[in-house]
Design a protein around this motif. Sequence first.
Motif, PDB file in Angstrom:
ATOM      1  N   MET A   1       1.040  -1.484   0.262  1.00 21.16           N
ATOM      2  CA  MET A   1      -0.228   0.087   0.187  1.00 21.16           C
ATOM      3  C   MET A   1       1.617   0.924   0.204  1.00 21.16           C
ATOM      4  SD  MET A   1      -3.322   0.482   2.684  1.00 21.16           S
ATOM      5  CE  MET A   1      -3.534  -1.153   2.602  1.00 21.16           C
ATOM      6  N   GLU A   2       1.599   1.137  -1.342  1.00 17.09           N
ATOM      7  CA  GLU A   2       2.176   2.345  -0.746  1.00 17.09           C
ATOM      8  C   GLU A   2       1.969   3.645  -1.818  1.00 17.09           C
ATOM      9  OE1 GLU A   2       5.833   1.275  -3.438  1.00 17.09           O
ATOM     10  OE2 GLU A   2       6.629  -0.289  -1.478  1.00 17.09           O
ATOM     11  N   LYS A   3       1.123   3.722  -2.693  1.00 16.85           N
ATOM     12  CA  LYS A   3       0.466   4.442  -2.830  1.00 16.85           C
ATOM     13  C   LYS A   3      -1.146   4.251  -2.665  1.00 16.85           C
ATOM     14  CE  LYS A   3       0.859   3.392  -7.605  1.00 16.85           C
ATOM     15  NZ  LYS A   3       0.843   3.542  -8.788  1.00 16.85           N
ATOM     16  N   LEU A   4      -2.223   5.752  -2.950  1.00 14.72           N
ATOM     17  CA  LEU A   4      -3.850   5.468  -2.752  1.00 14.72           C
ATOM     18  C   LEU A   4      -4.324   4.920  -3.968  1.00 14.72           C
ATOM     19  CD1 LEU A   4      -4.370   8.418  -0.561  1.00 14.72           C
ATOM     20  CD2 LEU A   4      -3.800   6.104  -0.014  1.00 14.72           C
ATOM     21  N   ASN A   5      -5.440   3.388  -3.546  1.00 12.25           N
ATOM     22  CA  ASN A   5      -5.802   2.855  -4.621  1.00 12.25           C
ATOM     23  C   ASN A   5      -6.713   4.798  -5.242  1.00 12.25           C
ATOM     24  OD1 ASN A   5      -4.551   0.686  -4.614  1.00 12.25           O
ATOM     25  ND2 ASN A   5      -5.984  -0.573  -3.895  1.00 12.25           N
ATOM     26  N   GLU A   6      -7.171   3.604  -5.853  1.00 12.15           N
ATOM     27  CA  GLU A   6      -8.516   4.771  -6.741  1.00 12.15           C
ATOM     28  C   GLU A   6      -9.343   5.031  -5.862  1.00 12.15           C
ATOM     29  OE1 GLU A   6      -8.326   6.959  -9.404  1.00 12.15           O
ATOM     30  OE2 GLU A   6      -6.364   6.829  -9.886  1.00 12.15           O
ATOM     31  N   SER A   7      -9.823   3.976  -5.885  1.00  8.64           N
ATOM     32  CA  SER A   7     -10.949   3.716  -4.177  1.00  8.64           C
ATOM     33  C   SER A   7     -10.418   2.333  -3.029  1.00  8.64           C
ATOM     34  CB  SER A   7     -12.263   3.366  -5.085  1.00  8.64           C
ATOM     35  OG  SER A   7     -11.765   2.322  -5.718  1.00  8.64           O
TER      36      SER A   7
ATOM     37  N   ALA B   1      -1.173  10.596   3.873  1.00  2.80           N
ATOM     38  CA  ALA B   1      -0.567  10.654   5.309  1.00  2.80           C
ATOM     39  C   ALA B   1      -1.574  10.903   5.597  1.00  2.80           C
ATOM     40  CB  ALA B   1       0.164  12.211   5.406  1.00  2.80           C
ATOM     41  N   ILE B   2      -2.923  11.031   5.509  1.00  2.00           N
ATOM     42  CA  ILE B   2      -3.953  11.030   6.820  1.00  2.00           C
ATOM     43  C   ILE B   2      -4.736   9.675   6.953  1.00  2.00           C
ATOM     44  CG2 ILE B   2      -6.103  11.864   7.397  1.00  2.00           C
ATOM     45  CD1 ILE B   2      -5.450  14.448   5.710  1.00  2.00           C
ATOM     46  N   MET B   3      -4.496   9.254   5.381  1.00  2.00           N
ATOM     47  CA  MET B   3      -4.759   7.688   5.935  1.00  2.00           C
ATOM     48  C   MET B   3      -3.259   6.384   6.981  1.00  2.00           C
ATOM     49  SD  MET B   3      -4.663   4.417   3.147  1.00  2.00           S
ATOM     50  CE  MET B   3      -3.111   4.280   2.881  1.00  2.00           C
ATOM     51  N   ALA B   4      -2.290   6.942   6.900  1.00  2.00           N
ATOM     52  CA  ALA B   4      -1.138   6.281   7.953  1.00  2.00           C
ATOM     53  C   ALA B   4      -1.276   6.412   8.994  1.00  2.00           C
ATOM     54  CB  ALA B   4       0.556   6.620   7.236  1.00  2.00           C
ATOM     55  N   ALA B   5      -1.140   8.037   8.980  1.00  2.00           N
ATOM     56  CA  ALA B   5      -1.834   8.420  10.628  1.00  2.00           C
ATOM     57  C   ALA B   5      -2.590   7.850  11.400  1.00  2.00           C
ATOM     58  CB  ALA B   5      -2.153   9.687  11.104  1.00  2.00           C
ATOM     59  N   MET B   6      -4.173   7.732  10.410  1.00  2.00           N
ATOM     60  CA  MET B   6      -5.094   6.984  11.222  1.00  2.00           C
ATOM     61  C   MET B   6      -5.468   5.917  11.882  1.00  2.00           C
ATOM     62  SD  MET B   6      -7.438  10.202  11.498  1.00  2.00           S
ATOM     63  CE  MET B   6      -7.018  11.839  11.381  1.00  2.00           C
TER      64      MET B   6
ATOM     65  N   ARG C   1      -2.932  16.036  16.637  1.00  2.00           N
ATOM     66  CA  ARG C   1      -2.348  15.141  17.183  1.00  2.00           C
ATOM     67  C   ARG C   1      -2.342  14.181  16.860  1.00  2.00           C
ATOM     68  NH1 ARG C   1      -4.358  17.582  21.641  1.00  2.00           N
ATOM     69  NH2 ARG C   1      -3.111  18.930  23.093  1.00  2.00           N
ATOM     70  N   PHE C   2      -2.943  12.855  15.832  1.00  2.00           N
ATOM     71  CA  PHE C   2      -2.678  12.208  15.341  1.00  2.00           C
ATOM     72  C   PHE C   2      -2.097  12.123  14.283  1.00  2.00           C
ATOM     73  CE2 PHE C   2      -7.903  11.062  16.293  1.00  2.00           C
ATOM     74  CZ  PHE C   2      -7.286  10.515  17.370  1.00  2.00           C
ATOM     75  N   MET C   3      -1.486  13.209  14.042  1.00  2.00           N
ATOM     76  CA  MET C   3      -1.359  13.341  12.458  1.00  2.00           C
ATOM     77  C   MET C   3       0.729  13.342  12.903  1.00  2.00           C
ATOM     78  SD  MET C   3      -2.725  13.444   9.798  1.00  2.00           S
ATOM     79  CE  MET C   3      -2.251  13.938   8.724  1.00  2.00           C
ATOM     80  N   LEU C   4       0.458  13.690  14.220  1.00  2.00           N
ATOM     81  CA  LEU C   4       2.322  14.014  14.292  1.00  2.00           C
ATOM     82  C   LEU C   4       3.503  12.792  14.270  1.00  2.00           C
ATOM     83  CD1 LEU C   4       2.459  15.091  18.011  1.00  2.00           C
ATOM     84  CD2 LEU C   4       2.613  16.696  15.568  1.00  2.00           C
ATOM     85  N   PRO C   5       4.207  12.368  13.821  1.00  2.00           N
ATOM     86  CA  PRO C   5       5.085  11.481  13.476  1.00  2.00           C
ATOM     87  C   PRO C   5       5.261  10.545  14.967  1.00  2.00           C
ATOM     88  CG  PRO C   5       5.954  13.028  13.493  1.00  2.00           C
ATOM     89  CD  PRO C   5       4.757  13.424  13.740  1.00  2.00           C
ATOM     90  N   LEU C   6       5.509   9.922  14.764  1.00  2.00           N
ATOM     91  CA  LEU C   6       5.575   8.569  15.809  1.00  2.00           C
ATOM     92  C   LEU C   6       7.293   8.923  16.508  1.00  2.00           C
ATOM     93  CD1 LEU C   6       3.826   4.668  14.351  1.00  2.00           C
ATOM     94  CD2 LEU C   6       3.090   6.406  16.174  1.00  2.00           C
TER      95      LEU C   6
ATOM     96  N   MET D   1       2.760  -0.908  12.195  1.00  2.00           N
ATOM     97  CA  MET D   1       3.674  -0.930  11.656  1.00  2.00           C
ATOM     98  C   MET D   1       4.393  -1.114  10.365  1.00  2.00           C
ATOM     99  SD  MET D   1       5.675  -2.589  14.489  1.00  2.00           S
ATOM    100  CE  MET D   1       7.368  -3.168  13.383  1.00  2.00           C
ATOM    101  N   ARG D   2       3.231  -0.890   9.426  1.00  2.00           N
ATOM    102  CA  ARG D   2       3.691  -0.515   8.248  1.00  2.00           C
ATOM    103  C   ARG D   2       4.284   0.478   7.557  1.00  2.00           C
ATOM    104  NH1 ARG D   2      -1.266  -2.788   4.234  1.00  2.00           N
ATOM    105  NH2 ARG D   2      -0.581  -4.124   6.005  1.00  2.00           N
ATOM    106  N   PHE D   3       2.973   1.439   8.466  1.00  2.00           N
ATOM    107  CA  PHE D   3       3.099   3.296   8.229  1.00  2.00           C
ATOM    108  C   PHE D   3       4.106   3.566   8.968  1.00  2.00           C
ATOM    109  CE2 PHE D   3      -0.671   1.881   6.239  1.00  2.00           C
ATOM    110  CZ  PHE D   3      -0.854   2.452   5.215  1.00  2.00           C
ATOM    111  N   GLN D   4       5.057   2.829  10.304  1.00  2.00           N
ATOM    112  CA  GLN D   4       5.509   3.631  11.449  1.00  2.00           C
ATOM    113  C   GLN D   4       6.621   4.507  10.641  1.00  2.00           C
ATOM    114  OE1 GLN D   4       7.800   1.001  13.562  1.00  2.00           O
ATOM    115  NE2 GLN D   4       8.392   0.049  12.104  1.00  2.00           N
ATOM    116  N   ASN D   5       7.111   4.381   9.540  1.00  2.00           N
ATOM    117  CA  ASN D   5       7.961   5.003   8.711  1.00  2.00           C
ATOM    118  C   ASN D   5       7.747   6.236   7.649  1.00  2.00           C
ATOM    119  OD1 ASN D   5      10.086   4.397  10.341  1.00  2.00           O
ATOM    120  ND2 ASN D   5       9.817   2.516   8.710  1.00  2.00           N
ATOM    121  N   ALA D   6       6.204   6.614   7.816  1.00  2.00           N
ATOM    122  CA  ALA D   6       5.282   6.674   6.658  1.00  2.00           C
ATOM    123  C   ALA D   6       6.044   8.477   6.668  1.00  2.00           C
ATOM    124  CB  ALA D   6       3.564   7.043   6.845  1.00  2.00           C
ATOM    125  N   ALA D   7       5.501   9.465   6.118  1.00  2.00           N
ATOM    126  CA  ALA D   7       5.963  10.966   6.164  1.00  2.00           C
ATOM    127  C   ALA D   7       5.013  11.802   6.558  1.00  2.00           C
ATOM    128  CB  ALA D   7       6.585  10.582   4.498  1.00  2.00           C
ATOM    129  N   SER D   8       5.098  12.435   7.578  1.00  2.00           N
ATOM    130  CA  SER D   8       4.092  13.197   7.564  1.00  2.00           C
ATOM    131  C   SER D   8       4.314  14.232   6.587  1.00  2.00           C
ATOM    132  CB  SER D   8       4.226  14.215   8.861  1.00  2.00           C
ATOM    133  OG  SER D   8       5.666  14.576   9.338  1.00  2.00           O
TER     134      SER D   8
END
Length: 339
Positions: free
Chosen positions: A1-7, A123-128, A334-339, A67-74
Amino acid sequence: MEKLNESMAWLAKQDGSLIVGHGPFVESSEPPADGTSFYVQDFALQDAKPWKTPSTVERTTIREMTMRFQNAASISCGWLPLDAAPFSVVFQEVMSSIHSGIFEKTVPVVTETGMADQPAGFAIMAAMTRQPLPLHSYGWIDGDSGFSGATPELLFALDGTCLETMALAGTARSDDREVFAVDEKEIREHEYVAQTLVSKLLDLGNIDRSAREILDLGSIVHFLTHIRLDLQSPRTPDELIRKLHPTPALGPLPRTAETLSLLFEWRNRLGCPKQFGAPFGLLDEGKFDAIVAIRGIWWEKNQVLLPAGCGVIEASRLVNEWRELRLKREAVKRFMLPL
């Protein structure tokens, strides 16, 4: 899931699992006879085809997604100053309606607008999705737009004839927990919600209502009452949604055509996204879970919207409600802050 699907759609469940649906989706007015389908609706329940059945289903866990999104960019987001004047006008109209006997309680919504430094969806999906229980991550993505959040509020869970729901109302900063525990206004607001939910369920089965407790979400606390019952006869998700939504935690008390119409008007005037506070559900392996779509961010490319609502009763004061709205929005940021 490195990029968003169309839906794409997803929901984190109470057992720690997280179900992801990948599009394209088949839309329908009724749920499928079997398999997995998402219920994506607006607050006014006006979508004639709210059941969205994905092409493929991914089964994972909240832990794995963390774990999958722990390094996702904010992302960096510039928030526009929020003018209190429109809310002040609506607040006075609400209080006038309460004094006229039209309402006991209703829930206006204020929306903060921002602009991200890049398309905001991933970024929003990864944070949530990395938010832990008791928050339930949810989301719906359709190309460059969508919404996602991590809500503490379960509308209901249905497993056969076992129904579970909750009253979640009353809010304060965690630092004010001791004062909050005896705050008459916050207790009264919570009891409006809990008692109304119980009254709506009385004709469906024997009710087990827990004692009121405090749910601590880190920066904020809420009053919480669990409500469970065994249904006397089977009920469909659609039947229960229309019976319970909107609860007084997000809607008017009493709930009538007139009070709902007024609430819809106030939400529209204040720029509330149409899905904010709506039921968002998942039918999977015969079980249905529906959360209340709060504590979320809506986006279209780089533009983001952050709504929050506040329960207004006769004892409410404008400055206190404005402060509560900010408190809820800051919790989402605060959800959007990096881990």
